[in-house]
Each structure stands twice: as structure tokens, then as C-alpha cells.
Motif scaffolding. Sequence first.
Motif, PDB file in Angstrom:
ATOM      1  N   MET A   1       0.848  -1.191   0.000  1.00 52.89           N
ATOM      2  CA  MET A   1       0.000   0.000   0.000  1.00 52.89           C
ATOM      3  C   MET A   1       0.886   1.245   0.000  1.00 52.89           C
ATOM      4  N   LYS A   2       0.652   2.111  -0.967  1.00 51.66           N
ATOM      5  CA  LYS A   2       1.381   3.380  -1.042  1.00 51.66           C
ATOM      6  C   LYS A   2       0.637   4.402  -0.183  1.00 51.66           C
ATOM      7  N   LEU A   3       1.266   4.809   0.915  1.00 50.24           N
ATOM      8  CA  LEU A   3       0.620   5.670   1.898  1.00 50.24           C
ATOM      9  C   LEU A   3       1.478   6.894   2.173  1.00 50.24           C
ATOM     10  N   VAL A   4       0.835   8.051   2.289  1.00 48.06           N
ATOM     11  CA  VAL A   4       1.488   9.293   2.686  1.00 48.06           C
ATOM     12  C   VAL A   4       0.699   9.856   3.864  1.00 48.06           C
ATOM     13  N   ILE A   5       1.424  10.289   4.912  1.00 47.54           N
ATOM     14  CA  ILE A   5       0.785  10.883   6.085  1.00 47.54           C
ATOM     15  C   ILE A   5       1.082  12.378   6.070  1.00 47.54           C
ATOM     16  N   LEU A   6       0.016  13.173   6.124  1.00 49.83           N
ATOM     17  CA  LEU A   6       0.129  14.628   6.038  1.00 49.83           C
ATOM     18  C   LEU A   6      -0.326  15.302   7.323  1.00 49.83           C
ATOM     19  N   ASP A   7       0.393  16.339   7.717  1.00 49.49           N
ATOM     20  CA  ASP A   7      -0.096  17.252   8.735  1.00 49.49           C
ATOM     21  C   ASP A   7      -1.203  18.078   8.068  1.00 49.49           C
ATOM     22  N   ARG A   8      -2.027  18.747   8.841  1.00 57.12           N
ATOM     23  CA  ARG A   8      -3.088  19.564   8.245  1.00 57.12           C
ATOM     24  C   ARG A   8      -2.723  21.050   8.256  1.00 57.12           C
ATOM     25  N   ASP A   9      -2.800  21.688   9.424  1.00 56.97           N
ATOM     26  CA  ASP A   9      -2.610  23.141   9.514  1.00 56.97           C
ATOM     27  C   ASP A   9      -1.168  23.530   9.190  1.00 56.97           C
ATOM     28  N   GLY A  10      -1.008  24.395   8.189  1.00 57.86           N
ATOM     29  CA  GLY A  10       0.313  24.830   7.769  1.00 57.86           C
ATOM     30  C   GLY A  10       0.901  23.982   6.654  1.00 57.86           C
ATOM     31  N   THR A  11       0.288  22.833   6.399  1.00 56.57           N
ATOM     32  CA  THR A  11       0.752  21.931   5.342  1.00 56.57           C
ATOM     33  C   THR A  11      -0.270  21.889   4.204  1.00 56.57           C
ATOM     34  N   ILE A  12      -1.542  21.658   4.561  1.00 58.53           N
ATOM     35  CA  ILE A  12      -2.627  21.616   3.569  1.00 58.53           C
ATOM     36  C   ILE A  12      -3.354  22.954   3.542  1.00 58.53           C
ATOM     37  N   ASN A  13      -3.602  23.509   4.713  1.00 63.20           N
ATOM     38  CA  ASN A  13      -4.352  24.769   4.817  1.00 63.20           C
ATOM     39  C   ASN A  13      -3.554  25.805   5.594  1.00 63.20           C
ATOM     40  N   ALA A  14      -3.952  27.060   5.437  1.00 66.87           N
ATOM     41  CA  ALA A  14      -3.314  28.155   6.165  1.00 66.87           C
ATOM     42  C   ALA A  14      -3.468  27.912   7.661  1.00 66.87           C
ATOM     43  N   ASP A  15      -2.435  28.244   8.414  1.00 70.15           N
ATOM     44  CA  ASP A  15      -2.437  28.073   9.864  1.00 70.15           C
ATOM     45  C   ASP A  15      -2.677  29.425  10.529  1.00 70.15           C
ATOM     46  N   SER A  16      -2.978  29.401  11.809  1.00 67.29           N
ATOM     47  CA  SER A  16      -3.190  30.629  12.567  1.00 67.29           C
ATOM     48  C   SER A  16      -2.787  30.394  14.013  1.00 67.29           C
ATOM     49  N   ASP A  17      -2.101  31.368  14.604  1.00 69.96           N
ATOM     50  CA  ASP A  17      -1.761  31.268  16.023  1.00 69.96           C
ATOM     51  C   ASP A  17      -3.020  31.286  16.892  1.00 69.96           C
ATOM     52  N   GLN A  18      -4.136  31.765  16.334  1.00 74.09           N
ATOM     53  CA  GLN A  18      -5.412  31.778  17.054  1.00 74.09           C
ATOM     54  C   GLN A  18      -6.233  30.519  16.771  1.00 74.09           C
ATOM     55  N   PHE A  19      -5.638  29.531  16.088  1.00 69.39           N
ATOM     56  CA  PHE A  19      -6.287  28.273  15.743  1.00 69.39           C
ATOM     57  C   PHE A  19      -7.272  28.455  14.590  1.00 69.39           C
ATOM     58  N   ILE A  20      -7.464  27.384  13.844  1.00 70.99           N
ATOM     59  CA  ILE A  20      -8.486  27.340  12.799  1.00 70.99           C
ATOM     60  C   ILE A  20      -9.712  26.751  13.490  1.00 70.99           C
ATOM     61  N   LYS A  21     -10.771  27.566  13.634  1.00 72.05           N
ATOM     62  CA  LYS A  21     -11.904  27.189  14.485  1.00 72.05           C
ATOM     63  C   LYS A  21     -13.214  26.946  13.740  1.00 72.05           C
ATOM     64  N   SER A  22     -13.247  27.253  12.440  1.00 71.09           N
ATOM     65  CA  SER A  22     -14.509  27.122  11.703  1.00 71.09           C
ATOM     66  C   SER A  22     -14.216  26.841  10.231  1.00 71.09           C
ATOM     67  N   PRO A  23     -15.225  26.366   9.507  1.00 74.09           N
ATOM     68  CA  PRO A  23     -15.031  26.142   8.074  1.00 74.09           C
ATOM     69  C   PRO A  23     -14.653  27.429   7.337  1.00 74.09           C
ATOM     70  N   GLU A  24     -15.164  28.554   7.804  1.00 74.52           N
ATOM     71  CA  GLU A  24     -14.845  29.832   7.159  1.00 74.52           C
ATOM     72  C   GLU A  24     -13.360  30.162   7.291  1.00 74.52           C
ATOM     73  N   GLU A  25     -12.748  29.746   8.390  1.00 76.09           N
ATOM     74  CA  GLU A  25     -11.322  30.009   8.623  1.00 76.09           C
ATOM     75  C   GLU A  25     -10.424  28.980   7.928  1.00 76.09           C
ATOM     76  N   TRP A  26     -11.003  27.855   7.494  1.00 74.73           N
ATOM     77  CA  TRP A  26     -10.216  26.802   6.851  1.00 74.73           C
ATOM     78  C   TRP A  26     -10.029  27.173   5.377  1.00 74.73           C
ATOM     79  N   THR A  27      -8.802  27.523   5.008  1.00 70.77           N
ATOM     80  CA  THR A  27      -8.490  27.939   3.638  1.00 70.77           C
ATOM     81  C   THR A  27      -7.302  27.128   3.138  1.00 70.77           C
TER      82      THR A  27
END
Length: 190
Positions: free
Chosen positions: A1-27
Motif C-alpha cells: 500500500m502506497k501511503l502518505v501521512i500529512l499534517d493539516r494546519d500549515g501543510t494543507i491549509n493556512a495556519d493561525s496562532d489563534q487556531f483554525i476554528k470554523s469552516p470559514e477560517e479553513w483555507t
Amino acid sequence: MKLVILDRDGTINADSDQFIKSPEEWTPLPGALEAIARLNHAGWHTVIASNQSGLGRGLFDVASLNAMHAKMHKMLAAQGGRIDAVFYCPHSPDEGCQCRKPLPGLFEQIGERFGVELKGTPVVGDGLRDLQAGAAVGCEPHLVLTGKGAEFRGRPLPDTYPADTRVHEDLAAFAEWLIARHAAAPKAGS
């Protein structure tokens, strides 16, 4: 099985020191969703391993996290991609769990769920904790220079990073590298 493990915040989507708290903040970061789709089309399964201490801190609830992931899945599907599973640590840093990166608990869960040995599995993240957690179970560490990783653009990595860490501009550059490496690898039986 070819598998890749990804972090989310800062890797896939923009990160924030105030946390990503809603779908609107997930970019999504530019090119990240397309990179995941390219990996999928090349036969790679992608999973997320993410610290989500905002849950333990009471900054958002599981319904909000699920809504963020629903948005991610929908946007990925529009690109022809998918995330096979999302593993997250809901605990705050002081709860003493085993799943909060840099501890390897999430990675152990991934190995168990998919029934695979993670040795050599690429792990991609924007920070030290992501790579330490993966390296603890034998994953191949890859740092992207997005999110927290941007501070290392044009600079050598500190010795605290796993010695074999590869550095990529972003998730798209990692995907291009991995697909090219796999295409160049000798095929079994040839």
C-alpha cells in the motif's frame, strides 16, 4: 500500500496562532489540494495526522471540526482528490495523552487501522513535532516551507530535526518529488 501521512494546519491549509476554528477560517494553501489529487492519481493513499488542541481548549467543538473536514473533502473532490482518513488528537497540551505530536500515538493508530508497517512511509509537515512523531515509528520525514516551516526558507534546519529530513517548498513540490522518485524506482521483477 502506497501511503502518505500529512499534517493539516500549515501543510494543507493556512495556519493561525489563534487556531483554525470554523469552516470559514479553513483555507487551503495554494496548490495543496491539487497536490493531494496528483498523489491520489499516482496511486497514493493520503491520511492526515493532526493535533487539534483547540478542541481540548474549548475553542471549537467536534461539529465544527467535522464541518471543516467536510469543506476540505468537498474541495478536494472538486480537484479529483481524496483524503482516506483523518486522525486527530483532541487533547490540550497538559492532558498527558499519547496521541499529541511529537508523540507517535496518531501514527500507531494509522498503522493499526490500515494494517501496515509505517517504516519508510513519507510523513509531511510544517513543523518539528510532525516529523518527530513520524520518525518515532520509522516514517521518512519531509518538511514543507509553508506554515511554521517558512522560517527555514534559505536556512539550514536545526539539529533537532531528524537527520534524514528532506525539505520541499510546499506540498505541491513534495508531491512532484515523490511521484518522480517512484516513477524512477526499479519495478519488481524487471
